[in-house]
Design a protein around this motif. Sequence first.
Motif, short mmCIF file in Angstrom:
data_model
loop_
_atom_site.label_atom_id
_atom_site.label_comp_id
_atom_site.label_asym_id
_atom_site.label_seq_id
_atom_site.Cartn_x
_atom_site.Cartn_y
_atom_site.Cartn_z
N ALA A 1 0.83 -1.20 0.00
CA ALA A 1 0.00 0.00 0.00
C ALA A 1 0.87 1.26 0.00
CB ALA A 1 -0.92 -0.01 1.22
N ARG A 2 1.96 1.21 0.76
CA ARG A 2 2.85 2.37 0.82
C ARG A 2 3.53 2.59 -0.53
NH1 ARG A 2 8.21 2.40 2.19
NH2 ARG A 2 8.06 0.27 3.03
N TRP A 3 4.02 1.51 -1.15
CA TRP A 3 4.67 1.65 -2.45
C TRP A 3 3.70 2.16 -3.51
CZ3 TRP A 3 6.95 -3.95 -1.89
CH2 TRP A 3 7.98 -3.92 -0.94
N ARG A 4 2.46 1.68 -3.43
CA ARG A 4 1.46 2.14 -4.40
C ARG A 4 1.21 3.64 -4.23
NH1 ARG A 4 -2.51 -0.61 -7.26
NH2 ARG A 4 -2.07 -2.53 -6.11
N GLY A 5 1.15 4.09 -2.97
CA GLY A 5 0.97 5.52 -2.73
C GLY A 5 2.13 6.35 -3.25
N ARG B 1 7.53 1.11 -8.92
CA ARG B 1 6.88 0.11 -9.76
C ARG B 1 7.63 -1.23 -9.68
NH1 ARG B 1 3.47 1.50 -13.80
NH2 ARG B 1 4.46 3.55 -14.02
N ALA B 2 8.97 -1.13 -9.63
CA ALA B 2 9.78 -2.35 -9.52
C ALA B 2 9.54 -3.03 -8.17
CB ALA B 2 11.26 -2.01 -9.70
N LYS B 3 9.42 -2.23 -7.11
CA LYS B 3 9.14 -2.83 -5.80
C LYS B 3 7.80 -3.56 -5.80
CE LYS B 3 11.31 -2.17 -2.54
NZ LYS B 3 12.46 -2.91 -1.95
N LEU B 4 6.82 -2.97 -6.45
CA LEU B 4 5.50 -3.61 -6.51
C LEU B 4 5.56 -4.90 -7.33
CD1 LEU B 4 3.29 -0.43 -6.98
CD2 LEU B 4 3.17 -2.03 -5.06
N ARG B 5 6.32 -4.88 -8.41
CA ARG B 5 6.43 -6.08 -9.24
C ARG B 5 7.14 -7.19 -8.49
NH1 ARG B 5 7.97 -2.82 -14.80
NH2 ARG B 5 5.81 -2.46 -15.49
N GLY C 1 4.79 -9.05 -6.64
CA GLY C 1 3.77 -9.74 -7.42
C GLY C 1 2.59 -8.88 -7.80
N VAL C 2 2.76 -7.57 -7.73
CA VAL C 2 1.66 -6.65 -8.05
C VAL C 2 2.03 -5.89 -9.31
CG1 VAL C 2 0.34 -4.65 -7.28
CG2 VAL C 2 1.01 -6.42 -5.64
N GLU C 3 1.13 -5.90 -10.28
CA GLU C 3 1.34 -5.13 -11.51
C GLU C 3 0.43 -3.91 -11.45
OE1 GLU C 3 3.14 -3.89 -14.74
OE2 GLU C 3 3.65 -5.81 -13.80
N PRO C 4 0.97 -2.76 -11.05
CA PRO C 4 0.11 -1.59 -10.85
C PRO C 4 -0.35 -0.99 -12.18
CG PRO C 4 2.40 -0.99 -10.55
CD PRO C 4 2.38 -2.48 -10.76
N ALA C 5 -1.57 -0.53 -12.18
CA ALA C 5 -2.12 0.17 -13.35
C ALA C 5 -2.72 1.48 -12.85
CB ALA C 5 -3.17 -0.69 -14.04
N LEU C 6 -1.85 2.44 -12.62
CA LEU C 6 -2.28 3.70 -12.03
C LEU C 6 -2.28 4.81 -13.07
CD1 LEU C 6 -0.29 3.59 -8.67
CD2 LEU C 6 -2.66 2.95 -9.06
N ASP D 1 13.88 1.77 2.14
CA ASP D 1 13.83 1.44 0.72
C ASP D 1 13.84 2.69 -0.15
OD1 ASP D 1 11.32 2.25 1.46
OD2 ASP D 1 10.34 0.34 1.05
N ALA D 2 13.47 3.84 0.42
CA ALA D 2 13.58 5.10 -0.32
C ALA D 2 14.98 5.69 -0.18
CB ALA D 2 12.54 6.10 0.18
N ARG D 3 15.53 5.59 1.02
CA ARG D 3 16.87 6.15 1.25
C ARG D 3 17.93 5.41 0.45
NH1 ARG D 3 17.14 5.87 7.57
NH2 ARG D 3 19.33 6.35 7.17
N SER D 4 17.76 4.09 0.30
CA SER D 4 18.75 3.32 -0.45
C SER D 4 18.83 3.74 -1.91
CB SER D 4 18.42 1.82 -0.35
OG SER D 4 17.16 1.55 -0.96
N ALA D 5 17.73 4.29 -2.42
CA ALA D 5 17.71 4.76 -3.81
C ALA D 5 18.01 6.25 -3.93
CB ALA D 5 16.34 4.46 -4.43
#
Length: 380
Positions: free
Chosen positions: A13-17, A60-64, A67-72, A113-117
């Motif tokens: 949910a956080r990654w999607r947001g 998007r990569a984190k969601l994939r 196992g989630v393919e977002p369509a936003l 996961d945000a700081r690492s990028a």
Amino acid sequence: MSRHDGGSPADVARWRGHLQAELDGALIYRTLAEVEPQPELAEVYRRLAEAELRHAEHWRAKLREAGVEPALKPSWRARVLSWLARRFGTEVVLPVIVQQERGDRARYDAQMDARSAGLPAAERSHARLLSMIAGTTPRGLPGSVIARLEGRHRFVGGNALRAAVLGANDGLVSNLNLVMGVAGAELSGDAILITGLAGLLAGATSMALGEWLSVQSARELFEQQLAIEAEELDEVPEEEQEELALIFQAKGLPEPRAREMAERLMSDRTAALDTLAREELGIDPEELGGSALTAAATSFVLFAVGAIIPVVPFLFSAGRGAVASSIVVSGLALFGIGAAITLLTGRSVWYSGLRQLGIGLLTAAVTYGVGALIGISLPT
């Protein structure tokens, strides 16, 4: 849809947001690039849009992986902001976007996961760059005109002149009221003199301490900001180089020249940090807000200069004559301070001088009256 062990439902949910926010940002920046009349700034917005899309791909990569393919799609808020930018211009939406970038930075700061990028540093850079564009770039003016205007503004609103005038005014008005209040109570000339000198010392000391705390706190804040900038320079040099290039573009340099200058600066870490501090943070690393002790001493002297004026007559005389003399010399000083303020405001000397005189004498009359009432009620 199935999900691997790459993230919990809360993570997904956080990654999607985050993905939604980055896609929204990309749309808004693309719109700003399309409607911006200045080619250099339009290119800055275009590259910010590209940065948002890169950030979106991270989420998007984190969601994939989960196992989630977002369509936003861009949210209604982003579409409304884009419409406002097209309808009324970039200035209308820039403050909103600055706050959004600051919020993204604060949100990313606590997420590994945000700081690492390197996303917090990138969002921080975006917010500061947008603040610079929103706050310091007059629209539709050539650089030479901007430079002349900014130079004139710095002269008219000089901090040193403003501090001198207001410091002396604080001392004069506060001690005049104190002296008149004691005089209204019909205390002896010696009592008025001692009270005035005590008020001078108390007020000047308080002002000096407050100024020292203010400058020292600002200095420590600047040092912290420099440390953060130095850390970002080490951890995400590519982002910092891109930021330098964007800053140079925002100042009007063509993109190839801006990138060349940014690359050359990044070869010298000290020069790069110095430039980022000055251009992005507005900090002079050699001064860091100035000396706290010098500021405190200056504040003490300026307050004392103003505060001694209503006391001087009581050094040589007493009684109603001293009170009248104190009012006269203080009135002249009030008018002079009001006239000096016109250097900051550009208003009429007579208007500002008489206004300052009227306000100062009115407050002195009030404190004199209060002192008289208290003096009558005191037991003899």
